[in-house]
Design a protein around this motif. Sequence first.
Motif, PDB file in Angstrom:
ATOM      1  N   ILE A 138      46.372  29.059  37.625  1.00 31.22           N
ATOM      2  CA  ILE A 138      45.104  29.766  37.480  1.00 31.22           C
ATOM      3  C   ILE A 138      43.988  28.764  37.731  1.00 31.22           C
ATOM      4  O   ILE A 138      43.976  27.679  37.145  1.00 31.22           O
ATOM      5  N   GLY A 139      43.078  29.119  38.605  1.00 31.51           N
ATOM      6  CA  GLY A 139      41.970  28.223  38.931  1.00 31.51           C
ATOM      7  C   GLY A 139      40.637  28.902  38.714  1.00 31.51           C
ATOM      8  O   GLY A 139      40.493  30.101  38.938  1.00 31.51           O
ATOM      9  N   ALA A 140      39.662  28.112  38.277  1.00 34.02           N
ATOM     10  CA  ALA A 140      38.292  28.604  38.111  1.00 34.02           C
ATOM     11  C   ALA A 140      37.360  27.581  38.738  1.00 34.02           C
ATOM     12  O   ALA A 140      37.491  26.379  38.494  1.00 34.02           O
TER      13      ALA A 140
ATOM     14  N   LEU B 124      39.713  30.272  46.463  1.00 34.13           N
ATOM     15  CA  LEU B 124      38.457  30.028  45.756  1.00 34.13           C
ATOM     16  C   LEU B 124      37.324  29.725  46.734  1.00 34.13           C
ATOM     17  O   LEU B 124      36.193  30.187  46.546  1.00 34.13           O
TER      18      LEU B 124
ATOM     19  N   SER C  18      30.657  31.828  39.117  1.00 36.54           N
ATOM     20  CA  SER C  18      31.999  31.254  39.057  1.00 36.54           C
ATOM     21  C   SER C  18      32.992  32.250  39.634  1.00 36.54           C
ATOM     22  O   SER C  18      32.752  33.458  39.617  1.00 36.54           O
ATOM     23  N   GLU C  19      34.058  31.725  40.140  1.00 40.70           N
ATOM     24  CA  GLU C  19      35.132  32.530  40.719  1.00 40.70           C
ATOM     25  C   GLU C  19      36.447  32.094  40.094  1.00 40.70           C
ATOM     26  O   GLU C  19      36.651  30.916  39.817  1.00 40.70           O
ATOM     27  N   THR C  20      37.329  33.053  39.879  1.00 39.93           N
ATOM     28  CA  THR C  20      38.634  32.785  39.280  1.00 39.93           C
ATOM     29  C   THR C  20      39.701  33.504  40.090  1.00 39.93           C
ATOM     30  O   THR C  20      39.488  34.623  40.553  1.00 39.93           O
ATOM     31  N   ASN C  21      40.856  32.853  40.252  1.00 43.81           N
ATOM     32  CA  ASN C  21      41.981  33.492  40.910  1.00 43.81           C
ATOM     33  C   ASN C  21      43.254  32.746  40.540  1.00 43.81           C
ATOM     34  O   ASN C  21      43.208  31.781  39.773  1.00 43.81           O
TER      35      ASN C  21
ATOM     36  N   THR D 251      38.484  23.815  37.504  1.00 46.22           N
ATOM     37  CA  THR D 251      39.536  23.653  36.506  1.00 46.22           C
ATOM     38  C   THR D 251      40.763  24.447  36.957  1.00 46.22           C
ATOM     39  O   THR D 251      40.630  25.502  37.576  1.00 46.22           O
ATOM     40  N   THR D 252      41.927  23.906  36.662  1.00 43.71           N
ATOM     41  CA  THR D 252      43.180  24.614  36.940  1.00 43.71           C
ATOM     42  C   THR D 252      44.102  24.460  35.736  1.00 43.71           C
ATOM     43  O   THR D 252      44.006  23.492  34.980  1.00 43.71           O
TER      44      THR D 252
END
Length: 174
Positions: free
Chosen positions: A103-105, A154, A123-126, A83-84
């Motif tokens: 923002i992306g997850a 990511l 999960s990773e977010t940045n 998701t972004t």
Amino acid sequence: MSLLKQSLLILTLAASVVVSACGFTPVHVPGGTGDALYGEVDITFPDLPDSTGDKNAYFLVRDLEQRLGRASSGAYQLDLTLTTRTDGQAITADNSITRYSIIGAAGYSLTRKSDGVVVASGSETNFTGYSATGSTVETLAGERDAYKRLMRILADQISARLLASADLTPTAAE
């Protein structure tokens, strides 16, 4: 040998003993996690509703394949969610947005195909950003580049997490 060089040598030797005693093993040695995963992970393309999402998913999968190797029938399957969202960051007095953050997850689940056991998940977010102060072409190019950078970040985070935390030990039934 000077006192400083001798002290540095002793410190280096002591550090190597401590690191080897704690069970540290590099992931890319023969038999390590990196060796076991490279070329053995089938990456599932996440389903996304629009063309922007499809482009992002393509870049995420491409970057993961560069790090984990491309597999046609590997021992593991990596399922992804992505998701972004875009947020305005710099707003002028006349309500014009001059800077955006993306923002992306990305969620992931690594499954061993032989027995269906999930060996790693999370999960990773940045985020990344781009400027909207130039021409339309410059803004669109900056936005595309920001999405590509975000997918690379990511992919780096996911692959590092998989290499560091995946439990690849066989189960008792194997």
